[in-house]
Design a protein around this motif. Structure first.
Motif, PDB file in Angstrom:
ATOM      1  N   VAL A 170       0.890  -1.184  -0.108  1.00  0.00           N
ATOM      2  CA  VAL A 170      -0.183   0.084   0.031  1.00  0.00           C
ATOM      3  C   VAL A 170       0.852   1.447   0.046  1.00  0.00           C
ATOM      4  CG1 VAL A 170      -1.902  -1.068   1.139  1.00  0.00           C
ATOM      5  CG2 VAL A 170      -0.257   0.063   2.603  1.00  0.00           C
ATOM      6  N   GLU A 171       0.229   2.402  -0.231  1.00  0.00           N
ATOM      7  CA  GLU A 171       0.983   3.569  -0.471  1.00  0.00           C
ATOM      8  C   GLU A 171       1.252   4.249   1.268  1.00  0.00           C
ATOM      9  OE1 GLU A 171      -2.063   2.857  -1.289  1.00  0.00           O
ATOM     10  OE2 GLU A 171      -2.470   3.566  -3.239  1.00  0.00           O
ATOM     11  N   GLY A 172       2.284   3.515   1.729  1.00  0.00           N
ATOM     12  CA  GLY A 172       2.481   4.042   3.210  1.00  0.00           C
ATOM     13  C   GLY A 172       1.725   3.734   4.198  1.00  0.00           C
ATOM     14  N   GLY A 173       2.136   3.938   5.428  1.00  0.00           N
ATOM     15  CA  GLY A 173       1.257   3.697   6.639  1.00  0.00           C
ATOM     16  C   GLY A 173      -0.108   4.345   6.658  1.00  0.00           C
ATOM     17  N   THR A 174      -0.034   5.600   6.288  1.00  0.00           N
ATOM     18  CA  THR A 174      -1.353   6.333   6.197  1.00  0.00           C
ATOM     19  C   THR A 174      -2.365   5.706   5.554  1.00  0.00           C
ATOM     20  OG1 THR A 174      -0.388   7.793   4.563  1.00  0.00           O
ATOM     21  CG2 THR A 174      -0.453   8.500   6.907  1.00  0.00           C
ATOM     22  N   ALA A 175      -2.117   5.185   4.346  1.00  0.00           N
ATOM     23  CA  ALA A 175      -2.974   4.327   3.217  1.00  0.00           C
ATOM     24  C   ALA A 175      -3.467   3.159   4.113  1.00  0.00           C
ATOM     25  CB  ALA A 175      -2.464   4.286   1.880  1.00  0.00           C
ATOM     26  N   ILE A 281      -9.605  -8.316  17.791  1.00  0.00           N
ATOM     27  CA  ILE A 281      -8.643  -7.883  16.720  1.00  0.00           C
ATOM     28  C   ILE A 281      -7.536  -7.051  17.073  1.00  0.00           C
ATOM     29  CG2 ILE A 281      -8.858  -6.877  14.366  1.00  0.00           C
ATOM     30  CD1 ILE A 281     -11.893  -7.563  14.360  1.00  0.00           C
ATOM     31  N   ILE A 282      -6.762  -7.030  16.753  1.00  0.00           N
ATOM     32  CA  ILE A 282      -5.341  -6.337  17.037  1.00  0.00           C
ATOM     33  C   ILE A 282      -4.902  -5.671  15.864  1.00  0.00           C
ATOM     34  CG2 ILE A 282      -3.250  -6.071  18.528  1.00  0.00           C
ATOM     35  CD1 ILE A 282      -3.885  -8.604  19.894  1.00  0.00           C
ATOM     36  N   LEU A 283      -4.565  -4.504  16.054  1.00  0.00           N
ATOM     37  CA  LEU A 283      -3.993  -3.517  15.057  1.00  0.00           C
ATOM     38  C   LEU A 283      -2.750  -3.103  15.445  1.00  0.00           C
ATOM     39  CD1 LEU A 283      -3.836  -2.294  11.972  1.00  0.00           C
ATOM     40  CD2 LEU A 283      -5.388  -0.544  12.758  1.00  0.00           C
ATOM     41  N   THR A 284      -1.526  -3.619  14.859  1.00  0.00           N
ATOM     42  CA  THR A 284      -0.310  -2.889  15.425  1.00  0.00           C
ATOM     43  C   THR A 284       0.527  -2.451  14.485  1.00  0.00           C
ATOM     44  OG1 THR A 284       1.579  -3.639  16.601  1.00  0.00           O
ATOM     45  CG2 THR A 284       0.953  -5.285  15.117  1.00  0.00           C
ATOM     46  N   ASP A 285       0.879  -1.293  14.662  1.00  0.00           N
ATOM     47  CA  ASP A 285       1.561  -0.466  13.704  1.00  0.00           C
ATOM     48  C   ASP A 285       3.119  -0.272  13.929  1.00  0.00           C
ATOM     49  OD1 ASP A 285       2.912   1.770  12.217  1.00  0.00           O
ATOM     50  OD2 ASP A 285       1.200   3.043  12.345  1.00  0.00           O
ATOM     51  N   ASP A 286       3.894  -0.899  13.384  1.00  0.00           N
ATOM     52  CA  ASP A 286       5.386  -1.333  13.733  1.00  0.00           C
ATOM     53  C   ASP A 286       6.234  -0.465  13.088  1.00  0.00           C
ATOM     54  OD1 ASP A 286       4.141  -2.839  15.668  1.00  0.00           O
ATOM     55  OD2 ASP A 286       4.943  -4.870  14.824  1.00  0.00           O
ATOM     56  N   VAL A 287       6.058   0.562  12.776  1.00  0.00           N
ATOM     57  CA  VAL A 287       7.014   1.270  11.842  1.00  0.00           C
ATOM     58  C   VAL A 287       8.408   1.580  12.327  1.00  0.00           C
ATOM     59  CG1 VAL A 287       6.037   3.555  12.285  1.00  0.00           C
ATOM     60  CG2 VAL A 287       7.192   3.392  10.443  1.00  0.00           C
ATOM     61  N   TYR A 288       8.352   1.498  13.748  1.00  0.00           N
ATOM     62  CA  TYR A 288       9.643   1.877  14.386  1.00  0.00           C
ATOM     63  C   TYR A 288      10.164   0.733  14.899  1.00  0.00           C
ATOM     64  CZ  TYR A 288       7.518   6.503  14.469  1.00  0.00           C
ATOM     65  OH  TYR A 288       6.992   7.677  13.942  1.00  0.00           O
ATOM     66  N   GLY A 289       9.807  -0.552  14.589  1.00  0.00           N
ATOM     67  CA  GLY A 289      10.249  -1.924  15.146  1.00  0.00           C
ATOM     68  C   GLY A 289      11.669  -2.236  14.616  1.00  0.00           C
ATOM     69  N   THR A 306      -3.932 -10.667  14.844  1.00  0.00           N
ATOM     70  CA  THR A 306      -3.293  -9.467  14.694  1.00  0.00           C
ATOM     71  C   THR A 306      -3.227  -8.829  13.065  1.00  0.00           C
ATOM     72  OG1 THR A 306      -2.122  -9.689  16.702  1.00  0.00           O
ATOM     73  CG2 THR A 306      -1.212  -8.093  15.136  1.00  0.00           C
ATOM     74  N   ILE A 307      -3.610  -7.802  12.805  1.00  0.00           N
ATOM     75  CA  ILE A 307      -3.301  -7.035  11.523  1.00  0.00           C
ATOM     76  C   ILE A 307      -1.784  -6.369  11.783  1.00  0.00           C
ATOM     77  CG2 ILE A 307      -3.932  -5.552   9.698  1.00  0.00           C
ATOM     78  CD1 ILE A 307      -6.797  -5.815  10.881  1.00  0.00           C
ATOM     79  N   LEU A 308      -0.924  -6.402  10.793  1.00  0.00           N
ATOM     80  CA  LEU A 308       0.294  -5.764  10.997  1.00  0.00           C
ATOM     81  C   LEU A 308       0.440  -4.893   9.857  1.00  0.00           C
ATOM     82  CD1 LEU A 308       3.353  -5.474  11.801  1.00  0.00           C
ATOM     83  CD2 LEU A 308       3.969  -7.018  10.082  1.00  0.00           C
ATOM     84  N   VAL A 309       0.713  -3.619  10.405  1.00  0.00           N
ATOM     85  CA  VAL A 309       1.065  -2.397   9.528  1.00  0.00           C
ATOM     86  C   VAL A 309       2.448  -1.847   9.453  1.00  0.00           C
ATOM     87  CG1 VAL A 309       0.474   0.071   8.984  1.00  0.00           C
ATOM     88  CG2 VAL A 309      -1.424  -1.389   9.653  1.00  0.00           C
ATOM     89  N   TYR A 310       3.066  -1.963   8.418  1.00  0.00           N
ATOM     90  CA  TYR A 310       4.480  -1.513   8.357  1.00  0.00           C
ATOM     91  C   TYR A 310       4.827  -0.589   7.239  1.00  0.00           C
ATOM     92  CZ  TYR A 310       9.398  -1.732   8.312  1.00  0.00           C
ATOM     93  OH  TYR A 310      10.948  -1.354   8.110  1.00  0.00           O
ATOM     94  N   SER A 311       5.311   0.282   7.550  1.00  0.00           N
ATOM     95  CA  SER A 311       6.026   1.434   6.689  1.00  0.00           C
ATOM     96  C   SER A 311       7.606   1.403   6.298  1.00  0.00           C
ATOM     97  CB  SER A 311       5.319   2.926   6.932  1.00  0.00           C
ATOM     98  OG  SER A 311       5.878   3.888   6.124  1.00  0.00           O
ATOM     99  N   PHE A 312       7.736   1.481   5.188  1.00  0.00           N
ATOM    100  CA  PHE A 312       9.298   1.299   5.028  1.00  0.00           C
ATOM    101  C   PHE A 312      10.025   2.987   5.045  1.00  0.00           C
ATOM    102  CE2 PHE A 312       7.939  -2.366   3.208  1.00  0.00           C
ATOM    103  CZ  PHE A 312       9.035  -3.210   2.848  1.00  0.00           C
ATOM    104  N   SER A 313       8.960   3.882   5.471  1.00  0.00           N
ATOM    105  CA  SER A 313       9.345   5.243   5.526  1.00  0.00           C
ATOM    106  C   SER A 313      10.513   5.644   6.391  1.00  0.00           C
ATOM    107  CB  SER A 313       8.147   6.121   5.650  1.00  0.00           C
ATOM    108  OG  SER A 313       7.604   5.815   7.074  1.00  0.00           O
ATOM    109  N   LYS A 314      10.604   5.325   7.641  1.00  0.00           N
ATOM    110  CA  LYS A 314      11.643   5.829   8.586  1.00  0.00           C
ATOM    111  C   LYS A 314      12.794   5.138   8.578  1.00  0.00           C
ATOM    112  CE  LYS A 314       8.196   8.421  10.443  1.00  0.00           C
ATOM    113  NZ  LYS A 314       7.118   8.336   9.893  1.00  0.00           N
TER     114      LYS A 314
END
Length: 529
Positions: A170-175, A281-289, A306-314
């Protein structure tokens, strides 16, 4: 005209940010230092260089189709002989580190991941040219398998069992956030009035989106406190036992505290889910992991839920690339909840998705995300742009082949040196926490005033200046922008400083200016005491 800081302190988070910038930039005697933004000023260069070299090879492949013409026109590359031409391209350019990276990537994909080298090259070449629609629309086949390996390695310390998960690029964590909220609502997994638990403090959209009229959700805060090293207490986590809570939103490591969940928290959540809330349901945003030592995600601890959200941004310095991923395990609570829906709701959902699949019950939640991202009717043109997917693959391979985590070690060192410079010039001790990632640091203004002078001075500051008012005074008088911890749902008076977006000497300047400002206010306090 005198600025009314007390009035400005009441602004919404986004208004406040803009006003802080305006006040900081308005001081002609000070250089504005924006430590409020989380955008890093470092980035991974080798996978970008490899991307551009791969693009050059792909263009040469395209031009073969119309080589008899001289009109800058190419065709869709012919797979026949492509692998041999790629190997020749590599051999001719081995003096370039990025070409060595492409050679090593090919070998790694083929020999370590067990994927087809020929199919990999074809997918990379066609993808980087962007000459076709994304097929499959959720994510390119080889690309998804590579990103699965990356996510599982970084999120659970293992690259095993990649066949058990599915990924939507997807188009980043915000999308990712927008798509997940929408599909949960459309599939009746979340309805107006439902309770959602949110780990606080948290990135503000996780607070603001549930309150929008189209969602109308009731927020149950799960508070992490500084005196508990920003971990959730057992008492707070016990709130998750409430069967009326449908979903738990969590950022791990946290924003703005920048602390990963410790083993006690992970085990407590796992115990609650296993014994009392199998339906949660768990939604975890792990961009800083990826900045943490020995990181483990809830995606690994509670895989079914768990739904995992990860962004390559940081981590890769790629906020402008808009690269993110949503991942679920193939066996998950979302699909089981959909199967158990009442007949009338199933009929409604059948109408929604019947244009793309005959038996709608076979459509997994993650594939409903894909369809909903394009209003269902445009499902055939869904998916992240192919060049973006290829850059995502280059980033993933860069990390996977870095066996000793040299890139990760460098980033951690850079961030922690900046933190030391800030606190050294500020004149207080660097906070010590084995779970801290240090991408951000929370400046406890009251504690700093106490450490620099005394508790009476800290109390005087708190009585005479609201928290946000102090941030406006800091911006106006020093040019330094800090964001309020309370804007992220924290109940503690603190200021968030990013340690990622300025250089070390600038953090030293911030520390020095804050200390000088504290001295001026202490002198005022002494004069009236």
């Amino acid at each position: 005209m005198m600025t009314d800081f007390k009035e400005l302190a009441q602004l919404s988070p986004f208004e406040l940010k803009d006003e802080l910038i305006k006040h900081a930039s308005g001081n002609k005697n000070k250089t504005m230092l924006n430590a409020g933004r989380g955008n890093p000023n470092f980035l991974a260069t080798l996978p970008r260089l490899a991307f551009f070299q791969l693009g050059l090879f792909a263009c040469s492949e395209s031009e073969l189709s119309y080589s008899y013409m001289k009109q800058d026109i190419g065709g869709i590359p012919d797979n026949e002989g492509m692998l041999e031409r790629f190997e020749r391209f590599i051999s001719d350019n081995l003096q370039l580190p990025e070409v060595c990276f492409l050679r090593n990537s090919f070998s790694y994909v083929k020999d370590q991941l067990g994927l087809s080298g020929k199919d990999f090259i074809q997918e990379m070449v066609e993808g980087i040219l962007g000459c076709n629609y994304p097929v499959p629309s959720r994510m390119l086949t080889i690309s998804e398998q590579i990103v699965r390996h990356y996510l599982l390695r970084e999120m659970s310390g293992s690259d095993a069992s990649t066949d058990d998960i599915e990924v939507f690029a997807v188009e980043g964590g915000t999308a990712a956030m927008a798509y997940i909220f929408d599909t949960l609502k459309e599939n009746r997994l979340l309805s107006k009035g439902d309770k959602v638990a949110i780990g606080m403090p948290v990135f503000t959209p996780y607070i603001e989106i549930p309150q929008l009229e189209e969602y109308g959700l009731e927020i149950v805060p799960i508070n992490a406190e500084p005196e508990n090293n920003w971990q959730y207490s057992d008492e707070e986590l016990d709130k998750l036992k409430d069967p009326d809570i449908k979903i738990f939103f969590c950022i791990n490591p946290s924003n703005p505290a920048s602390v990963k969940l410790d083993d006690r928290c992970l085990q407590k959540i796992s115990s609650i889910v296993s014994n009392e809330r199998k339906d949660l349901i768990i939604l975890t945003d792990d961009v800083y992991g990826t900045f943490a030592d020995d990181f483990k995600s809830l995606f690994a601890v509670c895989p079914y839920n768990t739904i995992l959200v990860y962004s390559f941004s940081k981590y890769f310095g790629a906020t402008g690339w808009r690269l993110g991923a949503i991942a679920t395990h193939k066996n998950n609570v979302l699909d089981d909840k959909l199967s158990a829906m009442p007949k009338d709701i199933k009929e409604e959902l059948h109408k929604r998705y019947s244009s793309i699949i005959t038996n709608v019950e076979d459509l997994h939640f993650i594939d409903r995300l894909v369809a909903d991202s394009r209003a269902v009717a445009l499902n055939h043109t869904a998916g992240l742009s192919l060049p973006q997917q290829i850059q995502m693959v280059m980033f993933s391979l860069f990390a996977l082949m870095d066996e000793h985590d040299e890139y990760k070690k460098i980033l951690k060192k850079v961030i922690r040196q900046r933190q030391c410079a800030l606190y050294r010039e500020l004149g207080v001790e660097v906070p010590q926490d084995g779970q801290s990632v240090d991408y951000y640091t929370l400046l406890d203004l009251e504690s700093i005033a106490t450490q620099l002078y005394n508790a009476d001075f800290a109390l005087w500051l708190r009585k005479n200046f609201s928290h946000n008012e102090l941030l406006f005074r800091i911006a106006t008088e020093t040019g330094v922008i800090l964001l309020p911890g309370k804007g992220f749902g924290s109940q503690h008076p603190s200021a968030r400083a990013s340690l990622a977006n300025l250089n070390e000497y600038q953090y030293a300047q911030i520390g020095k200016m804050l200390r000088e400002m504290a001295k001026e206010y202490y002198d005022k306090y002494c004069a009236i005491s």
